[in-house]
Design an enzyme around this catalytic site. Structure first.
Site, mmCIF file in Angstrom:
data_model
loop_
_atom_site.group_PDB
_atom_site.id
_atom_site.type_symbol
_atom_site.label_atom_id
_atom_site.label_comp_id
_atom_site.label_asym_id
_atom_site.label_seq_id
_atom_site.Cartn_x
_atom_site.Cartn_y
_atom_site.Cartn_z
ATOM 1 N N ASP A 453 13.999 -11.767 51.371
ATOM 2 C CA ASP A 453 14.686 -10.192 51.621
ATOM 3 C C ASP A 453 14.449 -9.248 50.093
ATOM 4 O OD1 ASP A 453 14.596 -11.486 53.870
ATOM 5 O OD2 ASP A 453 16.883 -10.771 53.961
ATOM 6 N N GLU A 530 10.636 -9.274 59.854
ATOM 7 C CA GLU A 530 11.477 -8.318 60.452
ATOM 8 C C GLU A 530 11.156 -7.023 60.116
ATOM 9 O OE1 GLU A 530 15.547 -9.364 62.613
ATOM 10 O OE2 GLU A 530 15.679 -8.715 60.768
ATOM 11 N N GLU A 534 12.036 -1.704 56.016
ATOM 12 C CA GLU A 534 12.106 -2.049 54.648
ATOM 13 C C GLU A 534 11.449 -1.801 53.574
ATOM 14 O OE1 GLU A 534 17.238 -2.393 55.472
ATOM 15 O OE2 GLU A 534 15.115 -4.304 56.464
#
Length: 761
Positions: A453, A530, A534
Site C-alpha cells: 500500500d 482494493e 486511492e
C-alpha cells in the site's frame, strides 16, 4: 515478520551478501529533509529477498503479480492471464481457468486450485522434487523462475511466462522436459518431425513444442517426456477456446521465438490530451521461429488499441477480466484520452458562499491524533482540500492556519526526528536497500513488513505537498523539500529501469493497466488491489507536482499512470459499459480486484457503503473521473441503495451523497439538506469538502467527457443549457487554455479560471 529489534539495513544487507553497492553507492538526496539511519527501536523491517538467484542485483521489485515467487521457496498461485501458474516442488503447475470461471453474489471466481493440480505440471526428467524456484529475471510484464535442486546442482530448468502470453517458455539443463497430467491426455496432433504435439485434457488444449530433432515418449501415459537432442528451446502453449488443429499450426510457428524482454514506453501529447503507450517484445528466435509472438489483449487494451498493423484477432480466451483477444506481432500501441485533473474544484457563481465559509471556520481548527502513514496521510488530504477551499473563499486567517498545519505535518514526517512517545514529532522514513524501498514509520496494514500500500499512503503526502506548493513553490523545489518528494515518487512509481535505488514502477502493472497493493502477493488468489481511487489520488499528486515544478517528465508519468488506471477501473472495478462482468455477477462494482477473481468484499467491512465507497474515496480535484459515465453512476447508486435496503445510510453518508451528485445532483442536494447538520464525515473528508462538491455539480451539471483541453489541469461540466470550463494555471505567467470544442479561456498565474458558455439545445 515482526520480532526482535532490527539492526541497521547496511548490516542486514551485508549479512545477506547483497550490500549497499547493489542498491547504488550514491547517498540519497533528501533536500531539506532527512532519512532515518535505522528503523525506530522495536519497529519491523520486511524479510529479506531470499528466493532470488545469486547475482540478481537489488533493488528487487515488489507488488508484482508474481511477487510470491520471491516471498516463498515455491510460489503461491500467479495469474498472468489467460494462464494461471504456480511454482511447486514438482515443477511449474499450469492451468487455464477459463472454462471454470463462474460468478455469484460473492465474486467473479476464476482461481486455480492448488491441490490436486487439475491440469498439468511442467517438470524435469531427472528431478522428482526441487528445493526451490527462484526469481531469475524479470521485465515489465514477464518473469523467469529457475527451478533448482540442492542435491543435483547440474539439473535445473528455467521457465518464463507473462501477462497476456499463451506460452510458457523453458530451457533445461541436465535432463528433459516432462509434462505430467492427472490422467493420460488426448494426443490429437503429432508433427512430421515428432517434436511438436497437440494435446487436450479436461477441456483445455495445448501445444507442446520441443526443439527440432527432439521426440516424445509416453504418448499413451500420464507423463509425457520430450527427449532433447541438445540444448534447445521448449515451449508450452495454450490453444484458444474451441480451436485445435488449425491453432496447432499457428502456435508451432511462434513456439520457437521466445520472449526475452518486455518494455512499455509512454508519451503525452498535450494539444490533443492523448496518452500513447507502446508495448514492445524482445524476442529470440530458434529453429526458424516467426519474428514475433502471440499475445492476448485484455478488454481495456482492445478498446484502446490504435494500430491496425498489429494484426487481426486469431482467437479468444476467457478470464476474470472478461474476454481476451489473441493477436500476433512484435508489440502493440494503446492510445487514450487524459480527462484532466484539478488541484481543487472552483467556487462557482451562485454558490452559497456563507454556508461554505461557516463549515470551513468550524473545521479548520480540528486536528488528528493519527500517527501512522495511512491515517496521518488521510488527515493531510483532508487539510489540503480545506486549505484550497479556504483560500478561494477569502478566509485568509483560516487559510494560514491550514497552510501552517500542512507545512508542520509534512516537515515532521520528512525530518528524521521521530519519537514514538511524542506525537509532535510526526513520523520518519527509512531507506531499506535490499528491496530498494522507502518505509514510513509508524506504518500500517503491512506497509513496513510486506511493503503493502505505499502508493495509497504516500499518495496522500504527495497531494498535500502539491497543495502547499501552490502557495510556496520554494518548498517543493530542488532547494527545498523537492528531493524528498522525489524519493516518495521513486518509491511508488520510479520511471527509470536503471535506478540503482528503487525498482521500476513498483506498484504499477503496465499490461494489466492498474496497480497492485500487496507487496508479497502471498495469497491463493494472487495479488490484489482494493481502493483503486486511492491509487488515482497518488497519480493525481504526481501530475500536480510535475506541473507546479515545471517537470514535464514527472507530469507525464503521472498522466500515463492516471489514464491507464482509469481505463482499468472503468473496465474491471466498475464495468461502465456492461461488457466485462459476467451476467451472474449481481453487483455494480467489484470492490477488490485479485489475480484469480473479482471479489465483492473489502479487507475491513461488509457494509454496502464501504463496498462501494472504498473505490470513491478520497474525493478531490482528481476524482472527477468518477462522473465520466453518469448512467453508470446512477446504476451503481441504485445498486448500493438496494444493498443497503434503502435510506438512511449507516456509514459514510457524506461519500454516498457526494457520489449521488454525479448522476442526480438534485437528489444529492436534497439528501445533504437532510443530513448536513448532523453528518459525521469519513476520516479523510470534511463537511465543507462535501458541500463544495455537491454545490459544484448542482450548479455546473455533470462531467462532460466529450471535451478535452491542451492543459492537463482542466475539467468540463455540462448541464441542460451550458458548459462550464475550468482550468488551473500552475505557471508564473497568464495562460490561454484551448478546449477541443473551440472554447478558450485565460487563466491567471496560480489561479483557477472558469468560463461558462451556452450549448445548442
Amino acid at each position: 515478520m515482526c520480532g526482535a529489534p532490527i539492526a541497521l539495513a547496511a548490516g542486514l544487507a551485508a549479512l545477506l551478501g547483497l550490500g549497499h553497492a547493489m542498491a547504488g553507492d550514491t547517498p540519497l538526496a533528501a533536500g531539506h529533509g532527512s532519512l532515518a539511519s535505522a528503523p525506530p527501536l522495536g519497529q519491523p523491517l520486511p524479510q529479506p529477498p531470499r528466493w532470488v538467484v545469486p547475482g540478481l542485483r537489488a533493488p528487487i521489485p515488489t507488488n508484482r503479480w508474481w511477487s510470491s515467487l520471491v516471498a516463498l521457496p515455491f510460489s503461491e498461485r500467479q495469474y498472468p492471464h489467460p494462464l494461471a501458474v504456480a511454482a511447486r516442488a514438482e515443477g511449474l503447475q499450469v492451468r487455464y481457468p477459463g472454462p471454470s470461471i463462474r460468478a455469484n453474489e460473492h465474486c467473479i471466481c476464476g482461481w486455480m486450485d492448488f491441490e490436486p493440480p487439475l491440469d498439468l505440471v511442467l517438470g524435469h526428467s531427472a528431478v522428482a522434487r526441487f528445493t526451490a524456484a527462484r526469481l531469475a529475471d524479470y521485465s515489465d510484464w514477464f518473469v523467469t523462475a529457475r527451478f533448482e535442486a540442492d542435491a543435483q546442482p547440474d539439473a535445473a530448468f528455467d521457465v518464463s511466462y507473462g501477462h497476456g502470453s499463451p506460452f510458457v517458455f523453458a530451457s533445461y539443463r541436465g535432463g528433459d522436459p516432462t509434462v505430467a497430467f492427472t490422467t493420460p491426455p488426448e494426443v490429437f496432433h503429432r508433427s512430421p518431425g515428432g517434436n511438436v504435439l497437440g494435446v487436450c485434457h479436461d477441456g483445455r488444449c495445448y501445444v507442446l513444442a520441443g526443439p527440432a530433432g527432439s521426440h516424445w515418449s509416453g504418448l499413451d501415459q500420464r507423463v509425457l517426456r520430450n527427449h532433447l537432442s541438445g540444448p534447445g528451446p521448449f515451449a508450452l502453449g495454450l490453444l484458444p477456446d474451441g480451436q485445435r488443429e488449425d491453432a496447432v499450426a499457428l502456435f508451432t510457428r511462434y513456439a520457437f521465438t521466445h520472449v526475452v524482454d518486455t518494455r512499455v514506453e509512454w508519451s503525452y501529447d498535450a494539444p490533443s490530451a492523448r496518452v500513447r503507450a507502446r508495448f514492445h517484445y524482445g524476442l529470440e528466435s530458434h529453429d526458424g521461429g516467426e519474428p514475433g509472438t502471440l499475445f492476448a489483449l485484455y478488454p481495456h487494451q482492445r478498446a484502446a488499441r490504435v494500430d491496425a498493423a498489429d494484426g487481426s484477432e486469431l482467437g479468444t480466451y476467457e478470464s476474470v477480466r472478461g474476454r481476451m483477444s489473441l493477436r500476433a506481432g512484435r508489440g502493440f500501441t494503446l492510445e487514450s484520452t487524459f480527462p484532466g485533473v484539478l488541484p481543487g474544484l472552483p467556487v462557482l457563481p451562485g454558490t452559497d458562499v456563507e454556508a461554505l465559509r461557516a463549515l470551513v471556520r468550524m473545521e479548520a481548527p480540528q486536528g488528528s491524533g493519527a500517527r501512522d502513514t495511512y491515517w496521518a496521510g488521510k488527515f493531510l488530504g483532508r487539510v489540503a482540500a480545506l486549505h484550497g477551499l479556504a483560500r478561494q473563499l477569502g478566509l485568509d486567517a483560516e487559510g494560514e492556519v491550514l497552510e501552517g498545519r500542512l507545512r508542520s505535518a509534512l516537515e515532521s514526517w520528512f525530518r528524521a526526528d521521530l519519537d514514538l512517545a511524542d506525537p509532535a514529532t510526526g513520523g520518519a522514513f527509512f531507506y531499506e536497500p535490499t528491496w530498494g524501498t522507502l518505509i514510513g514509520y509508524p506504518g500500517s496494514y503491512g506497509s513496513e513488513t510486506s511493503l503493502n500500500d505505499h502508493h495509497f499512503h504516500y499518495g496522500y503526502f504527495l497531494r498535500a505537498a502539491a497543495e502547499l506548493g501552490r502557495r510556496d513553490r520554494a518548498w517543493i523545489s530542488d532547494d527545498g523539500y523537492g528531493p524528498f518528494l522525489d524519493l516518495l515518487m521513486r518509491d511508488i512509481a520510479d520511471p527509470r529501469r536503471d535506478d540503482p535505488k528503487f525498482p521500476f514502477l513498483r506498484h504499477f502493472d503496465p499490461y494489466a493497466g492498474h496497480s497492485w497493493a500487496s507487496g508479497d502477493g502471498v495469497a491463493g488468489d494472487g495479488n490484489n488491489q482494493e481502493s483503486s481511487s486511492e491509487a488515482m489520488a497518488a497519480w493525481t499528486g504526481l501530475i500536480l507536482l510535475g506541473e507546479l515544478r515545471g517537470d514535464t517528465a514527472l507530469r507525464d508519468l503521472g498522466i500515463y499512470l492516471y489514464t491507464s488506471e482509469l481505463q482499468a477501473i472503468e473496465a474491471y472495478w466498475f464495468d461502465v459499459t456492461g461488457e466485462n462482468h459476467p451476467p451472474d455477477y449481481p453487483a455494480a462494482v467489484v470492490p477488490m480486484i485479485w489475480g484469480g477473481k473479482g471479489a465483492y468484499g473489502t479487507w475491513f467491512s461488509g457494509e454496502p457503503e464501504h463496498l462501494y465507497g472504498i473505490n470513491w474515496l478520497p474525493f478531490h480535484g482528481g476524482s472527477l473521473y468518477l462522473g465520466r459515465w453518469p448512467d453508470y453512476a446512477a446504476r451503481a447508486y441504485d445498486a448500493l441503495m438496494r444493498a443497503r435496503g434503502g435510506a438512511p445510510w449507516k456509514t459514510w453518508a457524506d461519500l454516498v451523497v457526494m457520489y449521488r451528485a454525479l448522476s442526480n445532483r438534485g437528489d444529492a442536494l436534497r439528501q445533504w439538506n437532510v443530513l448536513g447538520s448532523t453528518l459525521e464525515p469519513e476520516a479523510g473528508n470534511s463537511r465543507a469538502n462535501a458541500l463544495h462538491w455537491i454545490s459544484t455539480f448542482g450548479l455546473a451539471g455533470y462531467v462532460d467527457r466529450s471535451v478535452q483541453a491542451d492543459s492537463p489541469l482542466y475539467a468540463v461540466f455540462r448541464n441542460e443549457s451550458r458548459r462550464t470550463y475550468v482550468a488551473y494555471n500552475a505557471a508564473a505567467a497568464p495562460r490561454t487554455v484551448h478546449f477541443s470544442d473551440g472554447t478558450s479561456l485565460v487563466a491567471a498565474p496560480g489561479a483557477l479560471a472558469v468560463k461558462q458558455a451556452a450549448v445548442p439545445p
